[in-house]
Design an enzyme around this catalytic site. Structure first.
Site, short mmCIF file in Angstrom:
data_model
loop_
_atom_site.label_atom_id
_atom_site.label_comp_id
_atom_site.label_asym_id
_atom_site.label_seq_id
_atom_site.Cartn_x
_atom_site.Cartn_y
_atom_site.Cartn_z
N LYS A 188 0.84 -1.21 0.00
CA LYS A 188 0.00 0.00 0.00
C LYS A 188 0.86 1.26 0.00
CE LYS A 188 -3.88 2.36 0.39
NZ LYS A 188 -3.63 3.61 1.05
N GLU B 146 0.59 6.80 -6.69
CA GLU B 146 -0.53 7.75 -6.73
C GLU B 146 0.00 9.19 -6.75
OE1 GLU B 146 -3.35 9.15 -3.19
OE2 GLU B 146 -3.72 7.07 -3.79
#
Length: 355
Positions: free
Chosen positions: A188, A195
């Site tokens: 993550k 991102e």
């Protein structure tokens, strides 16, 4: 199956609703009692204390923490004495993977299973489902499969990858066991670093289009200084351009909301982030409600540090993180130093902006 959720913020609350919609009974607790009322109306069991929360859970207990990384240790210090061997604690927040490994080892000594689940989906997760990256003991992750399946988007969310052989992989349903303790949070962390990079690329491209609308004239002060410097330099023989447009051509009248919209269709840069960008530009074409101050929640920094530790080059992702620092004024003094040096060695005085 029954689950207890601690932390009912923007994601935790929606996750409880999605679990309830998929027949997972939920016991809830939040330090702000008002956050529990809407969920209680939907069938969740609200509790006023951690003791009451634990007492409402069937054994072995399954508890999901959806709280900021900075308070996980505080919550665990209060919660763990109330638990029994065999209970399972899931950290669904953005914790540092090294903290996860430490916490897992501490709880393991008491017979408590600790599972890290990197959770992506934001405020749209209730409708779209959540992408889950799971770390910890594999048999425990398998036991928790009904919960992950309820939260994840499911196979119908996107088309199958062309040429991919049929296999029994949960990745196609939107969740994946990634490895032992900390693996879920590590994956993550890298996800969030990517991102940052994607967001920065869209932002820089849109900014170039925005500046081109004025034909380069938004940088009048700087370009005039370049012209002055060039004219004073006897060694300069080439013309210094101050605009991307020939003098006989007017600036382009780019419509940024429309450009974002057309890029959503058939373009190789289409994505959900572009969908969100198009939506924001449609609502506010000049983005006047936004300050341009961009925060970072920690994962980008951790990813860059992990890359340094592994000697792995991540220039794009590092630059995206530094761009966020710059947006908060962290580069202002450095830019003043640059301006001062130009003045000192060349006499080029750039006065402070009046804005």
């Amino acid at each position: 199956m029954q689950l207890g959720m601690i932390g009912l913020g923007r994601m935790g609350s929606n996750m409880v609703q999605r679990l309830l919609n998929n027949d997972i009974a939920c016991v809830i607790y939040d330090a702000a009692p008002t956050k529990m009322t809407p969920l209680q109306d939907l069938g969740a069991t609200a509790t006023s204390t951690l003791d009451a929360f634990v007492a409402q859970l069937n054994t072995p207990r399954i508890i999901w923490l959806m709280v900021p990384a900075a308070v996980v240790d505080t919550v665990l210090a209060k919660l763990s004495p109330l638990l029994s061997a065999g209970d399972m604690v899931i950290d669904g927040g953005n914790s540092h993977y090294k903290d996860t490994i430490r916490r897992s080892a501490t709880l393991r000594s008491a017979g408590i299973h600790y599972v890290d689940v990197g959770t992506s989906g934001g405020v749209f997760g209730l409708e779209r489902g959540y992408c889950l990256m799971i770390g910890g003991e594999q048999d425990i992750a398998t036991y928790l499969d009904p919960i992950f399946s309820a939260l994840a988007p499911g196979e119908s969310a996107v088309p199958k990858t062309s040429g991919r052989a049929t296999q029994n992989s949960t990745s196609e349903r939107g969740y994946l066991y990634c490895g032992p303790s900390g693996a879920g949070h590590f994956v993550k962390m890298v996800h969030n670093g990517i991102e940052y990079g994607m967001m920065a690329a869209y932002a820089e491209g849109m900014n170039l289009l925005k500046q081109a609308q004025s034909g380069g004239q938004s940088n009048t002060a700087s370009t005039s200084a370049v012209n002055t410097e060039a004219s004073n330099n006897s060694n300069t023989s080439n013309t210094v351009l101050t605009s991307p447009f020939p003098s006989e051509n007017p600036p382009y009248a780019f419509d940024l909301p429309e450009i974002a919209e057309v890029w959503r269709r058939g373009s190789v840069i289409s994505s959900w982030l572009l969908d969100l960008t198009a939506h924001a530009l449609h609502e506010d074409p000049n983005l006047e409600q936004y300050s341009g101050h961009v925060s970072d929640s920690g994962e980008g920094r951790w990813m860059v540090m992990a890359a340094l530790e592994e000697a792995v080059p991540v220039p794009v992702l590092s630059a995206a993180l530094y761009a966020r620092f710059s947006s908060r004024g962290q580069a202002d003094f450095a830019n003043k130093i640059l301006s001062a040096m130009r003045h000192q060695f060349g006499g080029h005085l750039e006065p402070p902006s009046k804005n």
